[in-house]
Motif scaffolding. Sequence first.
Motif, PDB file in Angstrom:
ATOM      1  N   ILE A 243     -21.038  -5.430   2.708  1.00 26.95           N
ATOM      2  CA  ILE A 243     -22.201  -3.771   2.779  1.00 26.95           C
ATOM      3  C   ILE A 243     -20.632  -2.492   2.679  1.00 26.95           C
ATOM      4  O   ILE A 243     -21.465  -1.889   1.851  1.00 26.95           O
ATOM      5  N   ASN A 245     -18.600  -2.892   0.181  1.00 29.12           N
ATOM      6  CA  ASN A 245     -18.559  -2.981  -1.023  1.00 29.12           C
ATOM      7  C   ASN A 245     -19.769  -2.207  -1.916  1.00 29.12           C
ATOM      8  O   ASN A 245     -19.442  -1.731  -3.027  1.00 29.12           O
ATOM      9  N   MET A 246     -20.803  -2.035  -1.730  1.00 32.29           N
ATOM     10  CA  MET A 246     -21.718  -1.958  -2.225  1.00 32.29           C
ATOM     11  C   MET A 246     -22.209  -0.875  -1.689  1.00 32.29           C
ATOM     12  O   MET A 246     -23.249   0.126  -1.804  1.00 32.29           O
ATOM     13  N   SER A 247     -20.995   0.192  -0.613  1.00 31.20           N
ATOM     14  CA  SER A 247     -21.183   1.800  -0.267  1.00 31.20           C
ATOM     15  C   SER A 247     -20.817   2.592  -0.766  1.00 31.20           C
ATOM     16  O   SER A 247     -19.301   2.174  -1.432  1.00 31.20           O
ATOM     17  N   SER A 248     -20.489   4.041   0.082  1.00 29.04           N
ATOM     18  CA  SER A 248     -19.393   4.775  -0.524  1.00 29.04           C
ATOM     19  C   SER A 248     -18.575   4.385   0.405  1.00 29.04           C
ATOM     20  O   SER A 248     -17.460   5.552   0.406  1.00 29.04           O
ATOM     21  N   GLY A 249     -18.198   3.843   1.203  1.00 29.03           N
ATOM     22  CA  GLY A 249     -16.924   3.400   1.868  1.00 29.03           C
ATOM     23  C   GLY A 249     -16.134   2.059   0.854  1.00 29.03           C
ATOM     24  O   GLY A 249     -14.890   2.215   0.913  1.00 29.03           O
ATOM     25  N   ARG A 250     -16.733   1.285  -0.455  1.00 32.61           N
ATOM     26  CA  ARG A 250     -16.427   1.202  -1.464  1.00 32.61           C
ATOM     27  C   ARG A 250     -14.608   1.769  -2.192  1.00 32.61           C
ATOM     28  O   ARG A 250     -14.232   2.871  -2.091  1.00 32.61           O
ATOM     29  N   CYS A 251     -13.589   1.136  -1.911  1.00 30.82           N
ATOM     30  CA  CYS A 251     -12.256   1.414  -2.756  1.00 30.82           C
ATOM     31  C   CYS A 251     -11.827   0.327  -2.286  1.00 30.82           C
ATOM     32  O   CYS A 251     -11.681  -0.994  -2.929  1.00 30.82           O
TER      33      CYS A 251
ATOM     34  N   ARG B   6     -25.402   8.062  -3.663  1.00 32.04           N
ATOM     35  CA  ARG B   6     -24.475   6.914  -3.299  1.00 32.04           C
ATOM     36  C   ARG B   6     -25.164   5.557  -3.778  1.00 32.04           C
ATOM     37  O   ARG B   6     -25.349   4.735  -3.709  1.00 32.04           O
ATOM     38  N   ALA B  10     -24.964   1.006  -6.733  1.00 30.61           N
ATOM     39  CA  ALA B  10     -25.221   0.224  -6.111  1.00 30.61           C
ATOM     40  C   ALA B  10     -26.391  -0.745  -5.234  1.00 30.61           C
ATOM     41  O   ALA B  10     -26.553  -1.930  -5.043  1.00 30.61           O
ATOM     42  N   GLY B  13     -27.666  -4.009  -7.129  1.00 36.26           N
ATOM     43  CA  GLY B  13     -26.984  -5.379  -5.773  1.00 36.26           C
ATOM     44  C   GLY B  13     -27.604  -4.809  -4.872  1.00 36.26           C
ATOM     45  O   GLY B  13     -27.364  -6.217  -4.603  1.00 36.26           O
ATOM     46  N   LEU B  14     -27.645  -4.340  -4.249  1.00 37.31           N
ATOM     47  CA  LEU B  14     -27.922  -4.307  -2.524  1.00 37.31           C
ATOM     48  C   LEU B  14     -29.409  -5.268  -2.017  1.00 37.31           C
ATOM     49  O   LEU B  14     -30.248  -5.427  -1.434  1.00 37.31           O
ATOM     50  N   TRP B  17     -28.725  -8.443  -2.852  1.00 37.33           N
ATOM     51  CA  TRP B  17     -28.456  -9.149  -1.906  1.00 37.33           C
ATOM     52  C   TRP B  17     -29.313  -9.384  -0.789  1.00 37.33           C
ATOM     53  O   TRP B  17     -29.566 -10.230   0.224  1.00 37.33           O
ATOM     54  N   VAL B 197     -30.569  -4.617   4.894  1.00 33.54           N
ATOM     55  CA  VAL B 197     -29.582  -5.560   4.605  1.00 33.54           C
ATOM     56  C   VAL B 197     -29.245  -5.841   6.421  1.00 33.54           C
ATOM     57  O   VAL B 197     -29.644  -5.167   7.184  1.00 33.54           O
ATOM     58  N   TRP B 252     -15.238   5.461  -3.958  1.00 32.75           N
ATOM     59  CA  TRP B 252     -16.281   5.922  -3.838  1.00 32.75           C
ATOM     60  C   TRP B 252     -15.805   7.297  -3.726  1.00 32.75           C
ATOM     61  O   TRP B 252     -16.313   8.046  -4.940  1.00 32.75           O
ATOM     62  N   THR B 256     -17.163   8.460  -7.907  1.00 35.43           N
ATOM     63  CA  THR B 256     -18.458   8.642  -7.688  1.00 35.43           C
ATOM     64  C   THR B 256     -18.708  10.114  -7.494  1.00 35.43           C
ATOM     65  O   THR B 256     -19.487  10.893  -7.548  1.00 35.43           O
TER      66      THR B 256
END
Lengths: 336, 336, 336, 336
Positions: A243, A245-251, B6, B10, B13-14, B17, B197, B252, B256
């Motif tokens: 979740i 990694n597909m969202s804005s928390g990704r790093c 955002r 993504a 992919g989401l 998923w 999700v 991100w 982004t």
Amino acid sequence: MAASLRLRGAASGLRYWSRRLQPPAASLAAVCSRSMASKTPVGFIGLGNMGNPMAKNLMKHGYPLIVYDVFPDACKEFQDAGEQVVSSPADVAEKADRIITMLPTSINAIEVYSGASGILKKVKKGSLLIDSSTIDPAVAKELAKEVEKMGAVFMDAPVSGGVGAARSGNLTFMVGGVEDEFAAAQELLGCMGSSVVYCGAVGTGQAAKICNNMLLAISMIGTAETMNLGIRLGLDPKLLAKILNMSSGRCWSSDTYNPVPGVMEGVPSANNYQGGFGTTLMAKDLGLAQDSATSTKSPILLGSLAHQIYRIMCAKGYSKKDFSSVFQFLREEETF
Amino acid sequence: MAASLRLRGAASGLRYWSRRLQPPAASLAAVCSRSMASKTPVGFIGLGNMGNPMAKNLMKHGYPLIVYDVFPDACKEFQDAGEQVVSSPADVAEKADRIITMLPTSINAIEVYSGASGILKKVKKGSLLIDSSTIDPAVAKELAKEVEKMGAVFMDAPVSGGVGAARSGNLTFMVGGVEDEFAAAQELLGCMGSSVVYCGAVGTGQAAKICNNMLLAISMIGTAETMNLGIRLGLDPKLLAKILNMSSGRCWSSDTYNPVPGVMEGVPSANNYQGGFGTTLMAKDLGLAQDSATSTKSPILLGSLAHQIYRIMCAKGYSKKDFSSVFQFLREEETF
Amino acid sequence: MAASLRLRGAASGLRYWSRRLQPPAASLAAVCSRSMASKTPVGFIGLGNMGNPMAKNLMKHGYPLIVYDVFPDACKEFQDAGEQVVSSPADVAEKADRIITMLPTSINAIEVYSGASGILKKVKKGSLLIDSSTIDPAVAKELAKEVEKMGAVFMDAPVSGGVGAARSGNLTFMVGGVEDEFAAAQELLGCMGSSVVYCGAVGTGQAAKICNNMLLAISMIGTAETMNLGIRLGLDPKLLAKILNMSSGRCWSSDTYNPVPGVMEGVPSANNYQGGFGTTLMAKDLGLAQDSATSTKSPILLGSLAHQIYRIMCAKGYSKKDFSSVFQFLREEETF
Amino acid sequence: MAASLRLRGAASGLRYWSRRLQPPAASLAAVCSRSMASKTPVGFIGLGNMGNPMAKNLMKHGYPLIVYDVFPDACKEFQDAGEQVVSSPADVAEKADRIITMLPTSINAIEVYSGASGILKKVKKGSLLIDSSTIDPAVAKELAKEVEKMGAVFMDAPVSGGVGAARSGNLTFMVGGVEDEFAAAQELLGCMGSSVVYCGAVGTGQAAKICNNMLLAISMIGTAETMNLGIRLGLDPKLLAKILNMSSGRCWSSDTYNPVPGVMEGVPSANNYQGGFGTTLMAKDLGLAQDSATSTKSPILLGSLAHQIYRIMCAKGYSKKDFSSVFQFLREEETF
């Protein structure tokens, strides 16, 4: 291992990019007075865990070496291989007009350049001195000034990537210094790294490195806190990682180097936090970030706290573990 | 705008998923007693900035609505469009066996469900109650228990994405609740969002959202601190962003949604931090993360500090600016 | 032990002060409908480590007790002493019009007051209910509202001082509630404590307590950091403590409860951090401070971080040690 | 004003104590080769806001001065008074065997001692050099080494107390250096301060000062957070201050220098945070504490965060206000 991970994916992009950033061919002429037609000897000072494999990669590319290390044993291997060993940085400077230094701290760098038998005692005019140590950008600038007074050129070129990347020649160099000299630096650094990135004036190589590592530390601790909180709130760690990694928390710390055992393969968290980038080294880099922030009066609230957290971890038995072990540090249950 | 950003990249992919995560078709049978052959009315409570466009998207998909809002004016538009307006959450529950709630705070949610004229006063057995508010996971669990006692089903399904995504039907829903009911929830949520999700048991939808937003806040502040430090150390902001984005500092917020004006187009930092995700909203979500961490005794050192920083910013004139304005907050020069 | 230390010196001042703060004698009349001429039974709910000695001090002052504890064993001692044991909080309320509750958490307090067999089921009009638990001020206010609806009076009166002070009757009570009832509360609380301080409206007793403990935690950690830094910089710990204590760094943690072994006698740091005020308890109080700050949107940067530090310590084996052991936590040398 | 406040009460104690700590009279003999029978000239370098009144107090005690300041205008007043003005630190060293330096930063101190026309160029054997600047303890140690090589004596003696204390001769000096020379230092420092405290080896004077100021910053911010939280929870500020001051939350910032307007008279908070100890100066001292902590690998979690908070305040218009204005900084209400 951290090194190869860090570059996987990014490597090709950086390579392309560093090519794009090369100064135009014309500027190569500027440094031709410094012998480049044939491979003249290159000086190398500091043959530790990183310096040793870096120097060997220069040898592989056909450069004769003039080497020095404060521990004579570190030179033996090179002597046996037919390279020339000398007894001080000054002696290196007497015999080579291109020198690479790879030292543990700012203080060592000051000693090697400005000490009683330092490089500056015998440096030749027009020499190219490249420091790949990770040190305070302010110290790099000071050294550059002194070097310049002697009519030579100084560039800071700290590396990203660990011992593995040093061995395989896959380091990333972040280079600060006069742009006209970048091509000359690149000739040598390209033998030891897959990416050589020009960052700007002297000191910006160091700046880029400590900036990256500060953000890395912050996002790693943030990822560890977040994964731990999510798990305690009932989320499956793999699902939570997906979740994020597909969202804005990704790093990078969540998608490439996840600190939670069982979420990813081939990262230190999958191997009891062995290998990778040690907590002590991260604490050292954060100390440099802190020094730079203090001297430029830049507020770094999270950066300072990240520094303190790694500092504490060093005293709690995590110093040699990979820096992603902060998850383990936070994870422990309260005991009664 | 933050929302569309955002999801850019993504989103596909989401979507893939979330399809992959759908419960098997068989479980659909379980909810067939709840009328699905024809489109029976759906209740919608809370018609604010987000609820309004969400409800409209349900209408577009052909669902008749039974609506309620504490401010009667908010219902007018729906009445004019021929939808049925009632005078309490209880009345909604009397007329609809599928209800979506979209409320500002935990306290509002408790009132709407358990209050004197709340949903629970007249909820029918087998009803599906979906709460899309962002609230404390512990409150979601409490509500679920009360709903279950009445023989109905509760799911928490907070959204990611702002007003723009709500309008375009591109929200992401993070859903917690009994897995067998996920398909029934998805039927409705899929009309309002591009990604739905499944996160696990009741409360995990909220957990996933606040975890993501906590890590987002940490990495955004971290990026702002890092970019500011780098600039003060002499790095060009665009070049620094490039280096970070190809290195382990990448996140991100750096690649982004970069908070530094001039580094990227089409993000709030390019538009004086207008639009996007407001500092007040981030402070609210961090408050929920803090509450969850305190009650589960999870250490969140950086998360707590991020919370405090956004708190302070709210009092310094940044409350309505996008949360990436933390760069501006940190950037200001010291004055004498 | 912490308790007696905390009061040493301060005690006389507080006693004087609490006398000065007493409502004028006239207001005593207001509560005379609640039997005070002879010593009628007082209810006591919660006979744990603190409640047990507190209840005994009431007995010593001649008050017959009606007791209840969720663990029947806890009541045995009182039954043997001839006091009346009942089987629920409701039963206590049926038989006593003055009740003291001493419970571990907010949740327990809610259960004892509002639960299925809680006090409110059978409370008599005009009863005085005093809660000495340390709980969220917002919960205290909620309870007060419910109690008021039943025509009774609620006061929050959390204590400062540990088991030792509870035994010796030297607790400090910080009291919130209607000022006219303060004298009535004081009659009972004065049997158990040496200082009874009126703080204002309901909830302010709790507020005063968590405010004090938050500042205490901050200054204790600050003292520990400072002493550790000074020692590493070459200062003698005793000399450093003297300098601080005569300068602007002075605080209770430096001059009365110094966390560095060898600096003072008779404090937990002189006894391997045994006794005193446990790290777990401090973490609990900081959690309440955090909750209050979040709900009132008050920034507490250092308070939040102090909370996280005690949280971490609880997971590192310090939970039962005195909270001054943060010096030991920070002190450990980095190991390699 | 801060200065006089800081010393009120503490002064007599410190005076007593500093007497008690005087080296035995015998050691005075050791320095008698350095003219003490008659009042020989004393050098003074750095005649700024602090240095000017300090030098004047030496004059008042009958010491002829040899002065230098990088800004010639600063010397004029002394020239007019008949003192000797010279044109470099080296010239001061040529003419005086006791020199006091009072400079703004570490860099200035290095320049004045080791620069091209620095003290060390012409210092006489046996000279006593006392640096009252507030600088990094590590720099003090470095300077001491260089001074020692020339056969002279260096002591660090930073001051506590502001311009007011400097004028009235009520500064506190914290002195580091060889104990045998303390009496000699005391002879001069006692003319400018009411307390002269021996702290240990060279550098410990600086260490003591930055330790005190770090703890002061932490407890001031903690007091401000606590008072603000308490007020928002409904407590009267004066009453809360009283409760804290009689309890374990008590500290100098709460009982002597309370940051909340209306709680105390005669402190900067009663005068719109005018006067006192400026936020910029506190940020500077915290920067030194941070540097010392980083170089000694001492964790200072709250100290680091305090540093960052004062850093931010400097950029938000608080740089010239007293450091207790952190209450005002935190106090502002969120705006919408």
